[in-house]
Structure formats: structure tokens, C-alpha cells
Design an enzyme around this catalytic site. Structure first.
Site, PDB file in Angstrom:
ATOM      1  N   GLN A 105       2.657   9.262  -6.339  1.00  0.00           N
ATOM      2  CA  GLN A 105       2.609  10.594  -5.743  1.00  0.00           C
ATOM      3  C   GLN A 105       3.194  11.642  -6.694  1.00  0.00           C
ATOM      4  OE1 GLN A 105       1.068  11.136  -2.848  1.00  0.00           O
ATOM      5  NE2 GLN A 105       1.500  13.312  -2.832  1.00  0.00           N
TER       6      GLN A 105
ATOM      7  N   LYS B 175      -0.773   9.052   4.468  1.00  0.00           N
ATOM      8  CA  LYS B 175      -1.570   8.048   3.758  1.00  0.00           C
ATOM      9  C   LYS B 175      -1.269   6.646   4.291  1.00  0.00           C
ATOM     10  CE  LYS B 175      -1.975  10.849  -0.430  1.00  0.00           C
ATOM     11  NZ  LYS B 175      -1.477  11.154  -1.789  1.00  0.00           N
TER      12      LYS B 175
ATOM     13  N   ASP C 150      -6.620   7.363  -7.280  1.00  0.00           N
ATOM     14  CA  ASP C 150      -6.575   8.830  -7.350  1.00  0.00           C
ATOM     15  C   ASP C 150      -7.627   9.362  -8.340  1.00  0.00           C
ATOM     16  OD1 ASP C 150      -4.806  10.237  -5.708  1.00  0.00           O
ATOM     17  OD2 ASP C 150      -3.052   9.654  -6.887  1.00  0.00           O
TER      18      ASP C 150
END
Ligand code: GUN
Length: 309
Positions: free
Chosen positions: A98, A54, A124
Site C-alpha cells: 500500500q 480490500k 496493482d
């Protein structure tokens, strides 16, 4: 005849190329680049790889990605404090924490963290506000993997309206949002899971079959209607040689990679499905690259929306 390969790497590249002028325009207008804050707690090996990818892909797209590391043994309050700091920062457009969080942070850690993220920065698409907007088909930030799959289907001109879609897997991050996105495009959608009776028979009704269960090679040809479009969301690391041999054709060039590395990434769909399906996403090179491309797309969209607000 072997299924048409739906090339996620190429679609992801196209998505990133389309983002480039938007990143430039934002940077010019805002006087700064879009910025993504990634919070990584602990040292989960899978997360380390995802986060590294990422950071690298964001940098290449002209998005500044900043990593905030939290020690494995820290209390969840440290993650909450990192989120609060990113919420407050005017130059932070996106926030991503995460998963998974370290177990010691407690069973409710993930929910507490999601509840703390500003929905306008939730790249997200996991916060209750954005999930609610998705349920009601209102604009918002949508989970990256299912959003990427929709992009791929649309770029590959897969007909969705009126199609029968079966999603295997009911996770919050893939199965549920995937089903909603297909529903909003007027597919007739069924969600299957580990307790579904006669799963292969239900799966065989699908014109579009999405496998998101996290079990290597689970979807075999008996799950697939001839000609169906099959999307493989699985990213399973396998180190058992007998299993690898069952999952790859004996002449597969990937066997050499396995012999060298001792592990291999395989999907949820058995390669023999290629003989039945009309189209299939490969692993690797299918859904994986799309997830990261959509994370960048969400970050740019969040940055643009914040500039307008
Ligand atoms: N862990 C595995 N996939 C994801 C994802 O898409 N987002 C976050 N935040 N964590 C993950």
C-alpha cells in the site's frame, strides 16, 4: 437535463459476481483459495481505510487476503523482506504494497519496493515489467483504477474508438495507464496536467473526460463539452465547511452527513457538471468500488496464470 449516472457500485458487483465461478474453479483445481498478500507500512489514515476495504471485499469473494503490517519507523528493508517472503511463497498469488510508504523510508522507497515485486504477482500492475507490457499492448496485470474505468465504459457501451479522450492527471497509477488503455482502444488521447495551458479549453474537446488530479471540485462546467462522458477519479476528504458548501447543492442530503462526521468525500468534478455532461460517475459510488473489484479480478487472473505456468 441531468447527466446519466454511471453506476460503479453496480458494475463492481457484476464484476465480482463473474469472478465467483472462476474462484470456485481455481479453488477446486489448486486445492486452495487464491491468496493476496497486502503489505501496510505505518498508519496513514487513508491507507488504513483502503486496506480494510480490500481485506473485507477479498474475503467476501472467497480470496484469502493476509495483512502484513510493518511499523512506521521500520527501515524499507523490512518491506523488501516482506515482499521477498511473499514472492517465494507458492500459495501467494498476489502482492500489494500500500502507498504511500512512510516518508522516513526514503525518497526511493516506492521504486525499490516496486522493483522487488514478482511481476507475475503484481496485482496493482505497478511494476516496470507490467507497465512496459501495457505500453506495448501485451497481456499483463493492469493498474486497477484505470482497468476498472475501462470495464465501466465498456459495460455502459460508451463508444471509445475514434473518440477524443482527455485525461487530466499524469500519475503512474491512474493518468498514464488510463491514457494508454484508451489509446489501445483507438481513442485520440490527450494528457493534461498542472502546467497545461488553457486546461478548460483542452478539456472541452473531450468526448470522454477523465479527472484524476486529486483537487476537490476542480472540473467545472466550463471544462465540459455538452454531452461528454465524465469520469471522476477523485476521492478527496474535505473538512472545510465553506468548501463543502461550494461543492454541494444547498438541498443536498450529504450536508447532513457532513454535519455529523465533520468531513465528506468529494470528487474532482463539481456537481454542476451534471447539467452539461451526458454521463457522469458519482463520488462516492463511481470509480472507487471498481478499483477494488479489479484488484480481485487481477488476483484471480494471477492465480489462474500461476496454475497454468
Ligand atoms: N494507494 C492509493 N491507491 C493505491 C493503489 O491502488 N494501490 C496501492 N498499492 N496503494 C495505493
Amino acid at each position: 437535463m441531468a447527466a446519466r449516472i454511471l453506476d460503479g457500485t453496480a458494475a463492481a458487483q457484476a464484476i465480482r459476481a463473474e469472478l465467483a465461478p472462476r474462484v470456485r474453479a481455481f479453488t477446486e483445481r489448486a486445492g486452495r483459495t487464491p491468496r493476496l498478500g497486502i503489505v501496510l507500512a505505518g498508519h496513514d489514515p487513508g491507507s488504513e481505510i483502503y486496506v480494510r476495504n480490500k481485506l473485507k471485499t477479498a474475503g467476501e469473494a472467497g480470496i484469502v487476503a493476509e495483512l502484513v503490517r510493518i511499523p512506521e519507523e521500520a527501515p524499507v528493508e523490512e518491506v523488501l523482506a516482506a515482499v521477498a517472503a511473499l514472492n517465494a511463497r507458492r500459495d501467494a498469488d498476489g502482492i500489494l504494497v500500500q502507498s504511500p510508504l512512510p516518508e522516513a523510508m526514503g525518497a526511493d522507497a516506492e521504486t525499490r519496493v516496486l522493483d522487488a515485486i514478482d511481476p507475475a504477482k503484481d496485482v496493482d500492475g505497478f511494476t516496470p515489467a507490467n507497465v512496459g507490457r501495457l505500453v506495448q499492448n501485451r497481456p499483463g496485470l493492469v493498474a486497477c483504477t484505470p482497468a476498472g474505468i475501462m470495464e465501466l465504459l465498456s459495460r455502459e457501451q460508451v463508444a471509445i474508438q475514434g473518440a477524443r479522450a482527455v485525461v487530466i492527471g499524469r500519475s503512474d497509477i491512474v493518468g498514464k495507464p488510463m491514457a494508454l488503455l484508451l489509446l489501445h482502444r483507438h481513442a485520440t488521447v490527450t494528457i493534461c496536467h498542472s502546467r497545461t495551458r488553457d486546461l478548460p479549453a483542452v478539456a472541452r474537446t473531450a468526448d470522454i473526460l477523465v479527472a484524476a488530479i486529486g483537487r476537490p471540485g476542480f472540473v467545472t462546467p466550463e471544462f465540459v463539452k455538452p454531452g461528454a462522458v465524465v469520469v471522476d477519479v477523485g476521492i478527496n476528504s474535505v473538512s472545510d465547511e465553506a468548501l463543502v458548501r461550494r461543492l454541494l447543492p444547498p438541498d443536498s442530503p450529504r450536508l447532513a452527513a457532513f454535519a455529523k462526521r465533520g468531513s465528506l468525500t468529494v470528487g474532482d468534478v463539481h456537481p454542476s457538471v451534471s447539467e452539461v455532461a451526458g454521463a457522469l460517475t458519482p463520488v462516492p459510488g463511481g470509480v472507487g468500488p471498481l478499483t477494488i473489484a479489479m484488484l480481485l479480478a487481477n488476483t484471480v487472473a494471477a492465480a489462474e496464470a500461476r496454475l497454468r505456468a
